[in-house]
Design a protein around this motif. Structure first.
Motif, short mmCIF file in Angstrom:
data_model
loop_
_atom_site.label_atom_id
_atom_site.label_comp_id
_atom_site.label_asym_id
_atom_site.label_seq_id
_atom_site.Cartn_x
_atom_site.Cartn_y
_atom_site.Cartn_z
N MET A 1 0.89 -1.24 -0.09
CA MET A 1 0.10 0.12 0.09
C MET A 1 0.72 1.37 -0.13
O MET A 1 1.86 1.25 0.87
N PRO A 2 0.66 2.27 -1.01
CA PRO A 2 1.45 3.38 -0.89
C PRO A 2 1.23 4.21 0.17
O PRO A 2 0.40 4.38 1.06
N VAL A 3 2.34 4.91 0.53
CA VAL A 3 2.38 5.72 2.01
C VAL A 3 1.36 7.06 1.20
O VAL A 3 1.68 7.74 0.36
N PRO A 4 0.74 7.54 2.22
CA PRO A 4 -0.17 8.75 1.93
C PRO A 4 0.79 9.96 1.86
O PRO A 4 1.89 9.86 2.34
N THR A 5 0.23 10.86 1.16
CA THR A 5 1.18 12.06 1.00
C THR A 5 0.45 13.10 1.83
O THR A 5 -0.73 13.18 2.30
N LEU A 6 1.09 13.88 2.35
CA LEU A 6 1.07 15.15 2.93
C LEU A 6 0.33 16.18 2.23
O LEU A 6 0.75 16.78 1.42
N THR A 7 -0.92 16.58 2.81
CA THR A 7 -1.64 17.58 2.12
C THR A 7 -1.61 18.99 2.84
O THR A 7 -1.77 20.09 2.13
N GLU A 8 -1.34 19.03 4.06
CA GLU A 8 -1.16 20.25 4.81
C GLU A 8 -0.03 20.00 5.78
O GLU A 8 -0.36 19.08 6.73
N ALA A 9 0.64 21.14 6.27
CA ALA A 9 1.35 21.21 7.66
C ALA A 9 1.11 22.54 8.23
O ALA A 9 1.46 23.53 7.52
N ARG A 10 0.52 22.56 9.25
CA ARG A 10 -0.05 23.82 9.65
C ARG A 10 0.61 23.94 11.31
O ARG A 10 0.72 23.05 12.13
N ARG A 11 1.32 25.09 11.33
CA ARG A 11 2.01 25.24 12.72
C ARG A 11 1.12 25.80 13.79
O ARG A 11 0.06 26.49 13.46
N LEU A 12 1.09 25.37 15.02
CA LEU A 12 0.00 25.50 16.14
C LEU A 12 1.05 26.27 17.11
O LEU A 12 1.29 25.53 18.17
N PRO A 13 1.59 27.57 16.80
CA PRO A 13 2.54 27.95 17.79
C PRO A 13 2.18 28.18 19.19
O PRO A 13 2.75 27.98 20.18
N GLU A 14 0.71 28.63 19.29
CA GLU A 14 0.22 28.54 20.71
C GLU A 14 0.24 27.54 21.62
O GLU A 14 0.53 27.31 22.79
N GLU A 15 0.07 26.28 21.06
CA GLU A 15 0.05 25.00 21.45
C GLU A 15 1.16 24.25 21.18
O GLU A 15 1.55 23.32 22.01
N GLY A 16 2.44 24.84 20.41
CA GLY A 16 3.59 24.14 20.38
C GLY A 16 3.63 22.81 19.76
O GLY A 16 4.25 21.94 19.97
N LYS A 17 2.74 22.97 18.50
CA LYS A 17 2.42 21.54 17.83
C LYS A 17 2.56 21.92 16.53
O LYS A 17 2.18 22.88 16.03
N LEU A 18 2.55 20.93 15.62
CA LEU A 18 2.35 20.93 14.14
C LEU A 18 1.39 19.81 13.94
O LEU A 18 1.40 18.80 14.11
N ARG A 19 0.38 20.23 13.11
CA ARG A 19 -0.92 19.55 12.76
C ARG A 19 -0.42 19.09 11.18
O ARG A 19 -0.34 19.87 10.30
N LEU A 20 -0.48 17.79 11.02
CA LEU A 20 -0.16 17.36 9.59
C LEU A 20 -1.48 16.72 9.12
O LEU A 20 -2.28 15.73 9.97
N THR A 21 -1.93 16.70 8.06
CA THR A 21 -3.20 16.23 7.35
C THR A 21 -2.66 15.61 5.96
O THR A 21 -1.85 16.07 5.35
N TRP A 22 -3.16 14.36 6.09
CA TRP A 22 -2.90 13.35 4.95
C TRP A 22 -3.74 13.24 3.75
O TRP A 22 -4.96 13.33 4.14
N SER A 23 -3.17 12.53 2.84
CA SER A 23 -4.39 12.35 1.46
C SER A 23 -5.39 11.24 1.87
O SER A 23 -6.40 11.27 1.14
#
Length: 110
Positions: A1-23
């Motif tokens: 099964m192919p690896v999903p691709t990243l569709t969005e990378a959003r910094r969440l600086p107030e939370e100290g996190k990176l939100r990643l959304t996949w295909s």
């Protein structure tokens, strides 16, 4: 099964996190400290190519910028001046910390 691709990378600086959304519709939030500790570069991991280990950052950390690397990875410039890690999509999915994926222990096969 192919690896999903990243569709969005959003910094969440107030939370100290990176939100990643996949295909495939999966979304997860990675703490900056977690991602920096899993930096896959040779400077952080050595040149053995065997196992990648978690190395906690020395202090507070934030993501200054995120850039695509081809169609297979992202590069993150960290507030501690480090910016050489290339985070492959398959690696990011392997270390996904969400409850569905379960995250990882302190090392993974490279």
């Amino acid at each position: 099964m192919p690896v999903p691709t990243l569709t969005e990378a959003r910094r969440l600086p107030e939370e100290g996190k990176l939100r990643l959304t996949w295909s495939d519709g999966h979304t997860a939030e990675y703490e900056y400290r977690y991602l920096r500790g899993w930096c896959p570069c040779a400077g952080c991991q050595g040149h053995s190519g065997m196992k990648i280990r978690f190395h906690p950052p020395a202090g507070p950390i934030s993501a200054q910028s995120i850039k695509p690397v081809g169609h297979y990875a992202i590069s993150i410039a960290w507030s501690d001046g480090h910016a050489t890690g290339i985070y492959r999509f398959d690696f990011l999915r392997e270390i996904c910390p969400c409850p569905q994926c379960g995250g990882v222990g302190d090392e993974v096969e490279s």
